[in-house]
Design a protein around this motif. Structure first.
Motif, PDB file in Angstrom:
ATOM      1  N   ASP A  91       0.817  -1.212   0.000  1.00 14.81           N
ATOM      2  CA  ASP A  91       0.000   0.000   0.000  1.00 14.81           C
ATOM      3  C   ASP A  91       0.853   1.266   0.000  1.00 14.81           C
ATOM      4  OD1 ASP A  91       0.923  -0.705   2.519  1.00 14.81           O
ATOM      5  OD2 ASP A  91      -0.810   0.074   3.589  1.00 14.81           O
ATOM      6  N   ARG A  95       3.921   2.464  -5.162  1.00 17.81           N
ATOM      7  CA  ARG A  95       3.363   1.332  -5.911  1.00 17.81           C
ATOM      8  C   ARG A  95       2.949   1.748  -7.315  1.00 17.81           C
ATOM      9  NH1 ARG A  95      -0.846   0.939  -3.393  1.00 17.81           N
ATOM     10  NH2 ARG A  95      -2.215   1.867  -4.960  1.00 17.81           N
ATOM     11  N   ASP A  96       3.345   0.938  -8.288  1.00 15.89           N
ATOM     12  CA  ASP A  96       2.905   1.084  -9.682  1.00 15.89           C
ATOM     13  C   ASP A  96       1.816   0.033  -9.900  1.00 15.89           C
ATOM     14  OD1 ASP A  96       2.575   0.750 -12.463  1.00 15.89           O
ATOM     15  OD2 ASP A  96       4.591   1.481 -12.859  1.00 15.89           O
ATOM     16  N   ASP A  97       0.572   0.486 -10.063  1.00 13.56           N
ATOM     17  CA  ASP A  97      -0.544  -0.447 -10.191  1.00 13.56           C
ATOM     18  C   ASP A  97      -0.373  -1.388 -11.373  1.00 13.56           C
ATOM     19  OD1 ASP A  97      -1.680   0.648  -7.968  1.00 13.56           O
ATOM     20  OD2 ASP A  97      -3.322   1.675  -9.011  1.00 13.56           O
ATOM     21  N   PHE A 101      -0.221  -5.425 -11.213  1.00 18.56           N
ATOM     22  CA  PHE A 101      -1.150  -6.186 -12.054  1.00 18.56           C
ATOM     23  C   PHE A 101      -0.396  -7.230 -12.876  1.00 18.56           C
ATOM     24  CE2 PHE A 101      -3.324  -6.448 -16.264  1.00 18.56           C
ATOM     25  CZ  PHE A 101      -4.467  -7.118 -15.852  1.00 18.56           C
ATOM     26  N   PRO A 122      -7.004  -3.319   0.298  1.00 20.86           N
ATOM     27  CA  PRO A 122      -6.873  -2.639  -1.003  1.00 20.86           C
ATOM     28  C   PRO A 122      -7.870  -1.522  -1.255  1.00 20.86           C
ATOM     29  CG  PRO A 122      -6.546  -4.988  -1.286  1.00 20.86           C
ATOM     30  CD  PRO A 122      -6.967  -4.790   0.146  1.00 20.86           C
ATOM     31  N   TRP A 125      -6.195   1.706  -0.691  1.00 19.99           N
ATOM     32  CA  TRP A 125      -4.895   1.956  -1.328  1.00 19.99           C
ATOM     33  C   TRP A 125      -4.938   3.047  -2.393  1.00 19.99           C
ATOM     34  CZ3 TRP A 125      -2.517  -3.518  -2.688  1.00 19.99           C
ATOM     35  CH2 TRP A 125      -2.398  -4.262  -1.491  1.00 19.99           C
ATOM     36  N   VAL A 127      -6.250   2.447  -5.434  1.00 21.53           N
ATOM     37  CA  VAL A 127      -5.984   1.741  -6.688  1.00 21.53           C
ATOM     38  C   VAL A 127      -6.846   2.333  -7.806  1.00 21.53           C
ATOM     39  CG1 VAL A 127      -6.139  -0.479  -7.898  1.00 21.53           C
ATOM     40  CG2 VAL A 127      -5.345  -0.390  -5.520  1.00 21.53           C
ATOM     41  N   LEU A 132      -6.627  -4.448 -11.610  1.00 24.69           N
ATOM     42  CA  LEU A 132      -5.812  -4.803 -10.452  1.00 24.69           C
ATOM     43  C   LEU A 132      -6.701  -5.121  -9.256  1.00 24.69           C
ATOM     44  CD1 LEU A 132      -3.224  -5.152  -8.848  1.00 24.69           C
ATOM     45  CD2 LEU A 132      -3.141  -2.672  -8.547  1.00 24.69           C
TER      46      LEU A 132
END
Length: 221
Positions: A91, A95-97, A101, A122, A125, A127, A132
């Motif tokens: 989290d 982070r690169d979603d 993924f 999540p 997060w 996102v 993802l």
């Protein structure tokens, strides 16, 4: 002036202290490879023991332990080629979603186990990639909680022992009754007590610990 010598925290299975707050998480780690699914998401507050559990599982499964930075710059297929991966602090802001993924897609193709740790679920997060989120919903959720007093006592004894210190039980009890109810707080107190005891050349007594904790509360340390 005391030297800042490194101390090593014991992170083996035999060093993990079981309590009501972490029993379910520890049992699931011990249950591997008979998990409900190939992927597990372990959530809990800072210092609750997520990293320790992750290291226990990594040693057991021969998993590769990666950070978000490593995830973002690595080939996901190469990351899962050993059959098991730990991703810590998923989290985090870095982070690169898309990278996460692709990691989960590669793990699905390889039938690889994945253990993800995070402070929260999540949904919190941020996102932005719907695909993802759909992958993350396939993980088995597992939560680790803040410790009770009995576990905190054991944790404090262990943290002091990691620094080759053995304070009187009355000192441990004093700290437990007055500290914030978290393992992260226990880490801060033990670190401060050790550092100040060295700097001031003092033995670790209740009055000394009381003064250190007061200074911590007042932001002086």
């Amino acid at each position: 002036m005391p030297l800042k010598l490194p101390h090593e925290t014991a992170m083996g299975r035999e060093d993990f202290l079981r309590g009501p707050s972490n029993a379910a998480a520890l049992d699931m780690i011990d249950l591997w490879p008979d998990w409900p699914s190939l992927w597990l998401l372990l959530a809990g507050p800072v210092g609750a023991g997520k990293s320790h559990l992750a290291r226990i599982w990594a040693a057991k499964s021969n998993a590769r332990v990666i950070t978000l930075e490593e995830l973002n710059r690595s080939d996901p297929t190469a990351l899962v080629d050993c059959g098991a991966v730990v991703l810590e602090d998923a989290d985090g802001w870095e982070r690169d979603d898309v990278a996460l993924f692709h990691l989960l897609n590669a793990a699905r193709e390889a039938r690889a186990y994945v253990l993800i740790t995070a402070r929260n679920w999540p949904d919190g997060w941020g996102v932005a990639l719907p695909d993802l989120m759909s992958r993350l919903r396939l993980t088995t959720p597992l939560e680790i909680y803040e410790p009770d007093d009995e576990l905190l006592r054991s944790v404090l004894v262990k943290l002091f022992a990691d620094r080759q210190l053995d304070p009187d039980p009355s000192v441990i009890e004093y700290i437990v009754l007055r500290m914030e109810r978290s393992i992260a707080a226990a880490l801060r107190v033990v670190e401060a007590v050790d550092r100040e005891a060295l700097a001031r050349r003092r033995t670790i007594t209740r009055p000394f610990v009381a003064s250190v904790m007061k200074e911590l509360d007042e932001g002086l340390l």
